[in-house]
Write an enzyme that holds these catalytic residues in place. Structure first.
Site, short mmCIF file in Angstrom:
data_model
loop_
_atom_site.label_atom_id
_atom_site.label_comp_id
_atom_site.label_asym_id
_atom_site.label_seq_id
_atom_site.Cartn_x
_atom_site.Cartn_y
_atom_site.Cartn_z
N ASN A 1 66.41 85.79 8.11
CA ASN A 1 66.47 85.38 9.51
C ASN A 1 66.83 83.92 9.74
O ASN A 1 67.39 83.59 10.78
CB ASN A 1 65.09 85.70 10.13
N LYS B 1 78.08 84.42 10.90
CA LYS B 1 77.36 85.64 11.30
C LYS B 1 78.19 86.89 11.02
O LYS B 1 77.65 87.94 10.66
CB LYS B 1 76.97 85.55 12.78
N ASP C 1 64.11 74.91 1.83
CA ASP C 1 65.40 75.16 2.47
C ASP C 1 65.97 76.46 1.88
O ASP C 1 66.06 76.58 0.65
CB ASP C 1 66.32 73.96 2.15
N VAL C 2 66.38 77.38 2.74
CA VAL C 2 66.89 78.67 2.22
C VAL C 2 68.19 78.51 1.44
O VAL C 2 68.58 79.40 0.68
CB VAL C 2 67.12 79.73 3.34
N THR D 1 64.67 81.40 22.49
CA THR D 1 63.98 80.73 21.38
C THR D 1 64.32 79.24 21.39
O THR D 1 65.28 78.81 22.04
CB THR D 1 64.42 81.30 20.01
N ASP E 1 55.27 71.86 8.50
CA ASP E 1 54.14 71.70 9.44
C ASP E 1 53.99 72.94 10.32
O ASP E 1 52.90 73.49 10.48
CB ASP E 1 54.36 70.46 10.33
N TYR F 1 79.48 79.09 13.48
CA TYR F 1 78.37 80.03 13.68
C TYR F 1 78.90 81.47 13.65
O TYR F 1 78.35 82.34 12.94
CB TYR F 1 77.69 79.73 15.01
#
Ligand code: NAD
Length: 259
Positions: A91, A158, A64-65, A189, A42, A154
């Site tokens: 990203n 990364k 979905d990546v 963000t 959306d 995370y």
């Protein structure tokens, strides 16, 4: 920072935050076509409506990546329309927190699946589709080089993307393909809005802006978080000919957080 990128660029996580800002910036810089990937169909289509302008072609991929099969469709779509790409922005990412002792394997796998498997699949597609002289930017994080308690999944994901990008930089160099990484510190963000501690801060302080300013005041020497448009400008620069001697580099954009 100068940038000008009149090519065909694929951006993942394009429906929000840094990805949406990058898509807007590349459109403003004269991109000929954008391939925008996000699992939030959306918001992706609403961004597509905003970006519509003469001379800009859009391919919107709601997927979905971390779904390997879906990437075959993207690859075929790009080859069919343009044969290749000039730029890729890796990203899409998610964040979940929890001390290692309390972190479920499910949460660990969820973060690694999007942030690392997704980055690999995006970059693999990119390395297949980038024309000679093309360029990829991987959005990693300052958390990939600076340890903090409670962000193991995370941070590990990364850190891995930094090395993934360096290997890709060596593999791409013989044909002039450049791969660089951006390591943002805090960026204002929607990623933060889903974190419990941030929600509590917003409730206490009255606004997201006040919460961002309060976190940045502790631990970020410049005392501010970046706006997504600033990171988008740095992505545009890394993709552009102005950065033609940069590859395998990590651009730290963190207000001094890692100092
Ligand atoms: P965001 O939540 O605003 O945007 C992320 C976008 O990625 C969303 O549109 C989401 O739908 C999409 N996405 C998430 N998982 C996906 C999946 N599996 N497949 C397809 N799309 C998916 O977050 P953001 O802050 O713009 O984050 C962008 C990147 O920047 C992430 O990789 C993040 O780790 C990194 N980053 C953010 C910050 C920060 O403070 N916001 C700091 C350093 C690095």
């Amino acid at each position: 920072m100068t940038s000008s990128f009149p090519g065909i660029v694929l951006v993942t996580g394009a429906a929000s935050g840094i990805g949406a800002a990058a898509a807007r910036r590349l459109a403003d810089d004269g991109a000929r076509a954008l391939v925008l990937v996000d699992r939030d169909g959306d918001r992706l289509h609403s961004l597509g409506d905003d970006l519509e302008r003469p001379g800009l072609e859009l391919l919107l991929c709601a997927q979905d990546v971390s779904d390997e099969n879906a990437w075959e469709g993207v690859e075929q779509g790009v080859r069919h329309h343009w044969r290749g790409l000039d730029g890729v922005v890796v990203n899409a990412g998610i964040s979940e927190s929890g001390a290692i002792a309390d972190l479920s394997f499910e949460a660990w796998r969820r973060v690694l699946s999007v942030n690392l498997d997704g980055a690999f699949l995006t970059l693999r597609t990119g390395m297949r589709l980038l024309r000679d002289g093309g360029s990829a930017v991987v959005v990693s994080s300052a958390s990939g080089v600076k340890a903090e308690a409670g962000i193991a999944a995370y941070a590990a994901s990364k850190a891995a993307t930094i090395q993934l990008a360096k290997v890709a930089a060596k593999e791409g160099a013989p044909r002039g393909v450049r791969v660089n990484t951006i390591l943002p510190g805090g960026v204002e963000t929607p990623m933060w809005s889903e974190m419990d501690f941030f929600k509590e801060m917003v409730a206490e302080l009255g606004s997201e802006q006040a919460a961002f300013e309060t976190i940045a005041a502790h631990g970020t020497p410049l005392g501010r978080y970046a706006k997504p448009e600033e990171i988008a400008g740095q992505i545009a620069f890394l993709l552009s000919p102005a950065a033609r001697s940069m590859t395998g580099a990590g651009l730290i954009v963190d207000g001094g957080y890692t100092l």
